[in-house]
Design a protein around this motif. Structure first.
Motif, PDB file in Angstrom:
ATOM      1  N   HIS A   1       6.429  74.667 -82.433  1.00 18.71           N
ATOM      2  CA  HIS A   1       6.417  75.241 -83.545  1.00 18.71           C
ATOM      3  C   HIS A   1       4.872  75.105 -84.018  1.00 18.71           C
ATOM      4  CE1 HIS A   1      10.871  75.509 -84.791  1.00 18.71           C
ATOM      5  NE2 HIS A   1      10.523  76.310 -83.603  1.00 18.71           N
TER       6      HIS A   1
ATOM      7  N   HIS B   1      19.876  71.913 -84.583  1.00 22.21           N
ATOM      8  CA  HIS B   1      19.275  72.352 -83.262  1.00 22.21           C
ATOM      9  C   HIS B   1      19.702  71.428 -82.171  1.00 22.21           C
ATOM     10  CE1 HIS B   1      15.410  73.535 -81.064  1.00 22.21           C
ATOM     11  NE2 HIS B   1      15.542  72.507 -80.693  1.00 22.21           N
TER      12      HIS B   1
ATOM     13  N   GLY C   1       8.505  81.391 -86.250  1.00 19.98           N
ATOM     14  CA  GLY C   1       9.217  80.516 -85.265  1.00 19.98           C
ATOM     15  C   GLY C   1      10.389  79.455 -85.545  1.00 19.98           C
TER      16      GLY C   1
ATOM     17  N   SER D   1      13.458  80.425 -82.948  1.00 22.36           N
ATOM     18  CA  SER D   1      13.726  79.450 -81.652  1.00 22.36           C
ATOM     19  C   SER D   1      15.148  78.790 -81.937  1.00 22.36           C
ATOM     20  CB  SER D   1      13.050  78.244 -81.645  1.00 22.36           C
ATOM     21  OG  SER D   1      12.701  77.730 -82.772  1.00 22.36           O
TER      22      SER D   1
ATOM     23  N   LEU E   1      17.396  81.958 -81.138  1.00 21.24           N
ATOM     24  CA  LEU E   1      17.420  82.158 -79.529  1.00 21.24           C
ATOM     25  C   LEU E   1      18.461  81.127 -78.999  1.00 21.24           C
ATOM     26  CD1 LEU E   1      13.750  82.449 -78.895  1.00 21.24           C
ATOM     27  CD2 LEU E   1      15.495  84.325 -78.694  1.00 21.24           C
TER      28      LEU E   1
ATOM     29  N   ARG F   1      13.652  74.944 -74.018  1.00 19.96           N
ATOM     30  CA  ARG F   1      11.991  74.804 -73.769  1.00 19.96           C
ATOM     31  C   ARG F   1      11.474  76.148 -73.747  1.00 19.96           C
ATOM     32  NH1 ARG F   1      10.509  70.019 -73.634  1.00 19.96           N
ATOM     33  NH2 ARG F   1      11.782  68.141 -72.873  1.00 19.96           N
TER      34      ARG F   1
ATOM     35  N   ALA G   1      12.810  78.762 -75.385  1.00 18.95           N
ATOM     36  CA  ALA G   1      12.807  79.085 -76.997  1.00 18.95           C
ATOM     37  C   ALA G   1      11.380  78.694 -77.627  1.00 18.95           C
ATOM     38  CB  ALA G   1      13.932  78.653 -77.649  1.00 18.95           C
ATOM     39  N   SER G   2      11.187  77.431 -77.230  1.00 17.39           N
ATOM     40  CA  SER G   2      10.046  76.755 -77.817  1.00 17.39           C
ATOM     41  C   SER G   2       8.560  77.651 -77.364  1.00 17.39           C
ATOM     42  CB  SER G   2       9.909  75.228 -77.222  1.00 17.39           C
ATOM     43  OG  SER G   2      10.883  74.661 -77.749  1.00 17.39           O
TER      44      SER G   2
ATOM     45  N   ALA H   1       9.032  80.775 -79.125  1.00 10.36           N
ATOM     46  CA  ALA H   1       8.385  80.522 -80.581  1.00 10.36           C
ATOM     47  C   ALA H   1       6.773  80.322 -80.761  1.00 10.36           C
ATOM     48  CB  ALA H   1       9.227  79.555 -81.191  1.00 10.36           C
TER      49      ALA H   1
END
Length: 246
Positions: free
Chosen positions: A26, A118, A153, A157, A160, A169, A171-172, A175
């Motif tokens: 992010h 998360h 983001g 994320s 996702l 990772r 998704a990271s 994002a």
């Protein structure tokens, strides 16, 4: 006017936020807004400052996560296609300060809730989103990104992960670039509306860049992120409540 001690604490807070956020891909806009709120910076400075720092840190995070092999263009492009123009529109719009404080406060609290839940989902079966769905989601997040100064983001994320559209990772990585392109579009829209970038931006940018390098390098490879993300949610919740009720 902040004292020298307060400036030092502000820079240290921005540095810390950049480390924590970049470790999960992010840019940190919601965290920067939270820090600015806690230091009683004028609300009008939130959006341009957050966008500037977001661009710096998101660029670093994008490079780090892509270099580590976590980026998927196929997953990324539908979200970005609609989010960029909507982010520009959102950045161009001007929201009255009292409304803006309430809106950003709710965004921060929503961000905190997303971060609390998360979790890693590397072992789950991934189901890619249908393209029309991704296009609609991208448009909504892009408009919200430009309007509030949050790169989007912080919502994308977790979305996702929770919907099993991508691995943690991955998704990271998605994002990070999503935040970068939307922050640039939002800043362009903000500049076109003749609002000024705050004068203390360069010092904050330096602190954010240093933190972004540290966080993204470790986060894209070996650094555990679950604990720091949950701790960061508390900071966002406090800042959001401050904006809503103080």
């Amino acid at each position: 006017m902040l004292s020298p001690e307060a400036y030092f604490l502000l820079l240290a807070a921005i540095f810390t936020v950049a480390i924590l956020y970049s470790s999960v891909g992010h840019g940190g806009a919601s965290g920067y807004i939270g820090v600015l709120a806690l230091f009683s910076i004028m609300p009008e400075a939130f959006k341009p400052t957050a966008l500037i720092l977001n661009i710096m840190v998101a660029a670093i995070a994008t490079y780090s996560f892509a270099q580590a092999g976590h980026f998927s263009w196929r997953l990324f492009w539908p979200f970005a296609t609609t989010s960029v123009p909507c982010s520009f529109i959102g950045g161009y719009l001007t929201v009255p300060p009292h409304v803006y404080k309430q809106l950003v406060g709710m965004v921060l609290l929503a961000s905190a809730c997303r971060l609390v839940f998360h979790k890693e989902h590397e072992s789950l079966e991934i189901q890619r989103p249908a393209t029309p769905v991704a296009l609609v989601v991208g448009a909504v997040l892009g408009l919200l990104s430009g309007l509030t100064g949050v790169g989007g983001g912080i919502f994308l994320s977790p979305l996702l992960l929770l919907l099993k559209w991508g691995r943690a990772r991955e998704a990271s990585a998605i994002a990070a670039l999503f935040i970068l392109v939307n922050s640039i579009a939002g800043l362009l829209g903000h500049i076109s509306s003749l609002q000024q970038i705050p004068p203390f931006g360069p010092l904050l940018a330096l602190a954010a860049v240093l933190g972004g390098i540290i966080g993204s390098v470790f986060g894209s490879r070996t650094l555990p992120v679950a604990g720091v993300v949950k701790a960061l949610s508390l900071v966002l919740a406090i800042a959001g409540l401050k904006l809503l009720f103080v």
